[in-house]
Enzyme design. Structure first.
Site, PDB file in Angstrom:
ATOM      1  N   GLY A  99      37.057  31.497  40.313  1.00 31.00           N
ATOM      2  CA  GLY A  99      36.592  31.440  38.927  1.00 31.00           C
ATOM      3  C   GLY A  99      36.777  32.770  38.231  1.00 31.00           C
ATOM      4  N   GLN A 122      35.340  39.363  32.158  1.00 33.43           N
ATOM      5  CA  GLN A 122      36.065  40.025  33.250  1.00 33.43           C
ATOM      6  C   GLN A 122      37.458  40.469  32.836  1.00 33.43           C
ATOM      7  OE1 GLN A 122      35.004  36.757  36.230  1.00 33.43           O
ATOM      8  NE2 GLN A 122      35.110  38.554  37.527  1.00 33.43           N
ATOM      9  N   CYS A 141      33.412  38.255  44.118  1.00 35.55           N
ATOM     10  CA  CYS A 141      33.710  38.318  42.689  1.00 35.55           C
ATOM     11  C   CYS A 141      34.979  39.136  42.499  1.00 35.55           C
ATOM     12  CB  CYS A 141      32.541  38.977  41.966  1.00 35.55           C
ATOM     13  SG  CYS A 141      32.800  39.147  40.198  1.00 35.55           S
TER      14      CYS A 141
HETATM   15 ZN    ZN Z   1      32.399  37.130  39.298  1.00 35.40          ZN
END
Ligand code: ZN
Length: 149
Positions: free
Chosen positions: A46, A51, A88
């Protein structure tokens, strides 16, 4: 389509709250396409718009069944809980156990501006919660259980 740079942990933009998408125009569609391409290139499950440095409420995911795009997602129901390892793309090399709901129901808009609802269990529920947290400036490491030794 173009690859975008993924912002890393100390980048202050990751701590900011994203704003709603007001209109799904060509620019937003381009951002979504770039997010999907960037997510696949980085081998991620994801990616949230902050980001890549864009403070808009857009997330993309693929838990193995093709790309999912959620615009202005809002969790409307959760159930159960699960504890599992999370990572992440903005925190390379970090994996920690995080507790999440085992089921979520989320309202959102698709790329055609249609209001929709998605349900997710297990990995999809985890991914949705993780990515929506990004829109609030929250990183998964904020939620790691602090165990008292
Ligand atoms: Zn993340």
């Amino acid at each position: 389509m173009a690859l975008r740079n993924i912002r890393l942990e100390d980048d202050p933009i990751l701590r900011k709250k994203s704003r709603k998408v007001a209109e799904i125009n060509e620019r937003i569609k381009e951002v979504v396409n770039d997010m999907i391409e960037t997510m696949y290139e980085a081998d991620g499950v994801g990616l949230a718009a902050p980001q890549i440095g864009i403070l808009r409420r857009i997330i993309v995911m693929d838990v193995g069944k093709g790309p999912i795009v959620l615009i202005n997602p809002v969790i409307i129901k959760t159930a159960g809980s699960q504890i599992g390892l999370e990572g992440c793309l903005s925190l390379p090399g970090v994996n920690e156990e995080v507790e999440r709901p085992n089921y979520v129901q989320v309202k959102y808009f698709d790329l055609k501006g249609r209001a929709k609802v998605i349900e997710g269990e297990e990995l999809l529920a985890r991914a949705i919660c993780h990515e929506i947290d990004h829109l609030e400036g929250i990183l998964f490491t904020d939620k790691v259980k602090k165990e008292i030794i």
